[in-house]
Design a protein around this motif. Sequence first.
Motif, mmCIF file in Angstrom:
data_model
loop_
_atom_site.group_PDB
_atom_site.id
_atom_site.type_symbol
_atom_site.label_atom_id
_atom_site.label_comp_id
_atom_site.label_asym_id
_atom_site.label_seq_id
_atom_site.Cartn_x
_atom_site.Cartn_y
_atom_site.Cartn_z
ATOM 1 N N VAL A 33 0.861 -1.186 0.000
ATOM 2 C CA VAL A 33 0.000 0.000 0.000
ATOM 3 C C VAL A 33 0.897 1.236 0.000
ATOM 4 C CG1 VAL A 33 -1.842 -1.189 1.272
ATOM 5 C CG2 VAL A 33 -0.157 0.140 2.536
ATOM 6 N N THR A 93 -11.114 -3.528 10.196
ATOM 7 C CA THR A 93 -12.079 -2.427 10.279
ATOM 8 C C THR A 93 -11.359 -1.083 10.315
ATOM 9 O OG1 THR A 93 -13.671 -3.829 11.431
ATOM 10 C CG2 THR A 93 -13.984 -1.456 11.629
ATOM 11 N N ASN A 96 -9.698 -0.326 6.848
ATOM 12 C CA ASN A 96 -10.669 0.105 5.835
ATOM 13 C C ASN A 96 -11.197 1.506 6.107
ATOM 14 O OD1 ASN A 96 -10.469 -2.234 4.288
ATOM 15 N ND2 ASN A 96 -12.094 -3.266 5.418
ATOM 16 N N ALA A 97 -11.309 1.872 7.375
ATOM 17 C CA ALA A 97 -11.794 3.208 7.722
ATOM 18 C C ALA A 97 -10.741 4.276 7.438
ATOM 19 C CB ALA A 97 -12.206 3.257 9.193
ATOM 20 N N GLU A 98 -9.462 3.935 7.634
ATOM 21 C CA GLU A 98 -8.381 4.915 7.515
ATOM 22 C C GLU A 98 -7.768 5.001 6.126
ATOM 23 O OE1 GLU A 98 -5.529 3.895 10.529
ATOM 24 O OE2 GLU A 98 -7.039 3.912 12.101
ATOM 25 N N PHE A 99 -7.940 3.993 5.309
ATOM 26 C CA PHE A 99 -7.217 3.940 4.045
ATOM 27 C C PHE A 99 -8.142 3.491 2.934
ATOM 28 C CE2 PHE A 99 -4.553 1.745 0.907
ATOM 29 C CZ PHE A 99 -3.634 2.740 0.631
ATOM 30 N N ASN A 100 -8.265 4.320 1.899
ATOM 31 C CA ASN A 100 -9.105 3.932 0.766
ATOM 32 C C ASN A 100 -8.320 3.896 -0.542
ATOM 33 O OD1 ASN A 100 -8.736 6.618 0.323
ATOM 34 N ND2 ASN A 100 -10.898 7.147 0.222
ATOM 35 N N GLY A 101 -7.006 3.880 -0.445
ATOM 36 C CA GLY A 101 -6.160 3.832 -1.633
ATOM 37 C C GLY A 101 -6.020 2.416 -2.170
ATOM 38 N N ARG A 103 -4.552 -1.281 -3.026
ATOM 39 C CA ARG A 103 -3.860 -2.345 -2.290
ATOM 40 C C ARG A 103 -3.445 -3.402 -3.297
ATOM 41 N NH1 ARG A 103 -8.548 -2.425 2.157
ATOM 42 N NH2 ARG A 103 -7.713 -0.852 3.554
#
Length: 127
Positions: A33, A93, A96-101, A103
Amino acid sequence: MQRNRYLLVSDVHILRSWGQELKLMFDEMPYLVGSALERPDYRDVDVRLMLDDDRYDALVATGVKLSRLNLAVSVWGQRVTGLPIDFQVQRVTDANAEFNGPRDPIGIDAQRLEQAEEAARRNGEKA
């Protein structure tokens, strides 16, 4: 044309080989990532292992110091790959909440991946 990673092809092969070892060790898929997927001037190679919340909580409940585990696996990855690995175990959880870039799964068997890519090329598709 946008690149999907900024590592050398040889670095990707070495990283995937190490990623297979991580997958065997944790029985979860590790992911590349961060900046190595986004720009050529990346500072480190971020590798994340996202555990289901219950499994993450069970690991923490054993008394494992995650900061030490992360450091130990980072150093192992640095020695094996020669890359500036920054490894972290994360609760899925939170990740997924902190990172949407993007993978990039790195625990995939490289030989099977190459076979799939070759088959896709023969069929005129993208793998």
